[in-house]
Design a protein around this motif. Structure first.
Motif, PDB file in Angstrom:
ATOM      1  N   MET A  37      33.382  31.964  38.683  1.00 46.51           N
ATOM      2  CA  MET A  37      32.781  32.999  37.850  1.00 46.51           C
ATOM      3  C   MET A  37      31.353  32.635  37.453  1.00 46.51           C
ATOM      4  SD  MET A  37      36.104  33.975  35.453  1.00 46.51           S
ATOM      5  CE  MET A  37      35.158  35.093  34.403  1.00 46.51           C
ATOM      6  N   SER A  38      31.117  31.385  37.108  1.00 47.53           N
ATOM      7  CA  SER A  38      29.784  30.949  36.680  1.00 47.53           C
ATOM      8  C   SER A  38      28.767  31.046  37.803  1.00 47.53           C
ATOM      9  CB  SER A  38      29.847  29.514  36.157  1.00 47.53           C
ATOM     10  OG  SER A  38      30.624  29.424  34.985  1.00 47.53           O
ATOM     11  N   ALA A  39      29.236  30.889  39.039  1.00 46.23           N
ATOM     12  CA  ALA A  39      28.334  30.964  40.197  1.00 46.23           C
ATOM     13  C   ALA A  39      27.750  32.359  40.383  1.00 46.23           C
ATOM     14  CB  ALA A  39      29.069  30.539  41.461  1.00 46.23           C
ATOM     15  N   ARG A  40      28.317  33.339  39.682  1.00 44.63           N
ATOM     16  CA  ARG A  40      27.891  34.732  39.855  1.00 44.63           C
ATOM     17  C   ARG A  40      27.109  35.264  38.672  1.00 44.63           C
ATOM     18  NH1 ARG A  40      31.975  33.219  42.757  1.00 44.63           N
ATOM     19  NH2 ARG A  40      32.307  34.135  44.810  1.00 44.63           N
ATOM     20  N   PHE A  45      27.594  31.912  30.112  1.00 45.03           N
ATOM     21  CA  PHE A  45      28.122  33.156  29.570  1.00 45.03           C
ATOM     22  C   PHE A  45      27.800  33.245  28.077  1.00 45.03           C
ATOM     23  CE2 PHE A  45      30.991  32.573  33.212  1.00 45.03           C
ATOM     24  CZ  PHE A  45      30.941  33.848  33.779  1.00 45.03           C
ATOM     25  N   ALA A  46      27.491  34.445  27.623  1.00 46.41           N
ATOM     26  CA  ALA A  46      27.337  34.647  26.182  1.00 46.41           C
ATOM     27  C   ALA A  46      28.703  34.714  25.514  1.00 46.41           C
ATOM     28  CB  ALA A  46      26.551  35.929  25.916  1.00 46.41           C
ATOM     29  N   ALA A  47      29.630  35.463  26.124  1.00 38.19           N
ATOM     30  CA  ALA A  47      30.962  35.619  25.531  1.00 38.19           C
ATOM     31  C   ALA A  47      31.983  35.832  26.636  1.00 38.19           C
ATOM     32  CB  ALA A  47      30.986  36.795  24.566  1.00 38.19           C
ATOM     33  N   ASP A  64      33.445  25.429  27.515  1.00 43.45           N
ATOM     34  CA  ASP A  64      32.363  24.553  27.970  1.00 43.45           C
ATOM     35  C   ASP A  64      31.281  25.316  28.727  1.00 43.45           C
ATOM     36  OD1 ASP A  64      33.557  22.308  26.902  1.00 43.45           O
ATOM     37  OD2 ASP A  64      34.602  21.779  28.757  1.00 43.45           O
ATOM     38  N   ARG A  65      31.574  26.573  29.100  1.00 44.27           N
ATOM     39  CA  ARG A  65      30.631  27.355  29.912  1.00 44.27           C
ATOM     40  C   ARG A  65      30.149  28.609  29.192  1.00 44.27           C
ATOM     41  NH1 ARG A  65      30.591  26.296  35.534  1.00 44.27           N
ATOM     42  NH2 ARG A  65      31.975  24.601  36.146  1.00 44.27           N
ATOM     43  N   ALA A  66      30.550  28.796  27.972  1.00 40.95           N
ATOM     44  CA  ALA A  66      30.196  30.020  27.259  1.00 40.95           C
ATOM     45  C   ALA A  66      29.771  29.699  25.834  1.00 40.95           C
ATOM     46  CB  ALA A  66      31.382  30.980  27.233  1.00 40.95           C
ATOM     47  N   GLN A  67      28.877  30.520  25.305  1.00 41.10           N
ATOM     48  CA  GLN A  67      28.466  30.347  23.916  1.00 41.10           C
ATOM     49  C   GLN A  67      29.610  30.699  22.967  1.00 41.10           C
ATOM     50  OE1 GLN A  67      24.828  32.615  23.345  1.00 41.10           O
ATOM     51  NE2 GLN A  67      24.026  31.936  25.316  1.00 41.10           N
ATOM     52  N   ARG A  68      30.472  31.634  23.397  1.00 41.71           N
ATOM     53  CA  ARG A  68      31.615  32.043  22.569  1.00 41.71           C
ATOM     54  C   ARG A  68      32.775  32.395  23.496  1.00 41.71           C
ATOM     55  NH1 ARG A  68      33.353  37.107  20.135  1.00 41.71           N
ATOM     56  NH2 ARG A  68      34.447  36.730  18.161  1.00 41.71           N
ATOM     57  N   THR A  69      33.952  31.860  23.203  1.00 44.50           N
ATOM     58  CA  THR A  69      35.150  32.162  23.980  1.00 44.50           C
ATOM     59  C   THR A  69      36.246  32.616  23.037  1.00 44.50           C
ATOM     60  OG1 THR A  69      34.577  30.476  25.620  1.00 44.50           O
ATOM     61  CG2 THR A  69      36.833  31.270  25.626  1.00 44.50           C
ATOM     62  N   TRP A 234      42.804  33.230  44.399  1.00 41.45           N
ATOM     63  CA  TRP A 234      41.821  33.525  43.359  1.00 41.45           C
ATOM     64  C   TRP A 234      41.012  34.744  43.753  1.00 41.45           C
ATOM     65  CZ3 TRP A 234      36.654  33.487  44.651  1.00 41.45           C
ATOM     66  CH2 TRP A 234      36.270  32.749  45.781  1.00 41.45           C
ATOM     67  N   ILE A 235      40.652  35.523  42.753  1.00 37.00           N
ATOM     68  CA  ILE A 235      39.866  36.731  42.945  1.00 37.00           C
ATOM     69  C   ILE A 235      38.805  36.790  41.862  1.00 37.00           C
ATOM     70  CG2 ILE A 235      39.911  39.228  43.228  1.00 37.00           C
ATOM     71  CD1 ILE A 235      43.238  37.621  42.979  1.00 37.00           C
ATOM     72  N   VAL A 236      37.564  36.956  42.263  1.00 40.66           N
ATOM     73  CA  VAL A 236      36.475  37.102  41.306  1.00 40.66           C
ATOM     74  C   VAL A 236      35.741  38.404  41.631  1.00 40.66           C
ATOM     75  CG1 VAL A 236      34.258  36.182  40.513  1.00 40.66           C
ATOM     76  CG2 VAL A 236      36.183  34.649  40.874  1.00 40.66           C
ATOM     77  N   GLY A 237      35.540  39.221  40.605  1.00 39.98           N
ATOM     78  CA  GLY A 237      34.858  40.498  40.786  1.00 39.98           C
ATOM     79  C   GLY A 237      33.629  40.613  39.918  1.00 39.98           C
ATOM     80  N   VAL A 238      32.624  41.329  40.432  1.00 35.81           N
ATOM     81  CA  VAL A 238      31.378  41.562  39.695  1.00 35.81           C
ATOM     82  C   VAL A 238      31.240  43.062  39.452  1.00 35.81           C
ATOM     83  CG1 VAL A 238      28.884  41.309  39.714  1.00 35.81           C
ATOM     84  CG2 VAL A 238      30.308  39.556  40.775  1.00 35.81           C
ATOM     85  N   ALA A 239      30.990  43.431  38.208  1.00 36.96           N
ATOM     86  CA  ALA A 239      30.811  44.834  37.873  1.00 36.96           C
ATOM     87  C   ALA A 239      29.487  45.326  38.441  1.00 36.96           C
ATOM     88  CB  ALA A 239      30.850  45.018  36.359  1.00 36.96           C
ATOM     89  N   GLU A 240      29.493  46.551  38.889  1.00 41.94           N
ATOM     90  CA  GLU A 240      28.284  47.129  39.482  1.00 41.94           C
ATOM     91  C   GLU A 240      27.487  47.923  38.448  1.00 41.94           C
ATOM     92  OE1 GLU A 240      29.550  49.407  42.830  1.00 41.94           O
ATOM     93  OE2 GLU A 240      30.150  47.638  43.992  1.00 41.94           O
TER      94      GLU A 240
END
Length: 240
Positions: A37-40, A45-47, A64-69, A234-240
């Motif tokens: 997810m981070s690679a995209r 991440f903000a949240a 560890d990868r987001a300002q807020r989880t 695993w499946i990772v999707g990006v919103a358009e």
């Protein structure tokens, strides 16, 4: 159905934690999914919403990868184990958040637990910001050294409420997706530990009560030996 799932996981906290201490499997899945997810996205991440957080194994990874989880789970007994992040008892088919709250939604080992993943995916779309990222992991089972399903010669299959193909299809309907398979070498003993978790033993004996289904799963898997391979889609999707 959801009440049953909630009860199953309420009854599973200690066995779930025991399996994770032995194998580290859910931590490994969360780290791999977080990396994909981070690679995209550009920068942290903000949240992030950890949807189906369980006892918070995956939440700690995403923190560890987001300002807020934010950790969300249907099971009060599961999510109350987590103290290091905001936690919400709730249903990811009806997310208690306003539109555009998150730039990442993670379903680490959770989206396959619902009968209609498309409902949860539409909710993920709603709470995501433009160009947000969603990730999910779904089990493909265990195979022996010859590539045969370890349940092929047993009287039961270990079956999720929703298969990995249906999870992928639900995400592909709403996002541009990338998929792959992660493989883990594991032991027959750990297959038994997995199914000693009441919520996971329900994959084999969904109509029995917790103690009885765990006992039946133990008897079913008693003769399983050696090293096997566990596979996850695993499946990772990006919103358009």
């Amino acid at each position: 159905m959801k009440a049953v799932v909630q009860t199953n996981f309420d009854d599973s906290v200690s066995a779930y934690d025991a399996y994770e201490r032995q194998t580290g499997r859910f931590t490994a899945l969360a780290r791999l999914l977080a990396a994909e997810m981070s690679a995209r996205v550009d920068g942290p991440f903000a949240a992030v919403l950890d949807a189906g957080a369980g006892t918070g194994v995956s939440t700690r990874v995403f923190a560890d990868r987001a300002q807020r989880t934010v950790a969300l789970d249907l099971s009060r007994e599961m999510v109350r184990e987590l103290e290091s992040a905001p936690r919400v008892e709730g249903d990811f088919d009806h997310l208690p958040f306003v539109d555009g709250t998150f730039d990442g939604v993670a379903f680490t080992a959770s989206l396959f637990l619902v009968p209609d993943p498309a409902v949860a995916v539409r909710e993920a779309v709603r709470v995501l910001r433009p160009e947000g990222v969603v990730g999910a992991v779904a089990p493909l089972g265990w195979v022996d050294a010859d590539g045969r399903d370890v349940f092929a010669d047993l009287e039961r299959e270990s079956r999720s409420p929703t298969g990995a193909d249906a999870v992928e299809a639900a995400l592909a309907d709403e996002f541009t997706v990338t998929t792959g398979t992660w493989r883990f070498s594991t032991t027959a003993a750990d297959v038994r530990r997995f199914h000693a978790i009441p919520a996971m033993a329900a994959r084999l004996y969904p109509t029995l009560d917790a103690d009885e289904r765990v006992a039946k799963a133990r008897d079913l898997l008693d003769g399983l030996e050696g090293t096997v391979e566990q596979r996850w889609r695993w499946i990772v999707g990006v919103a358009e």
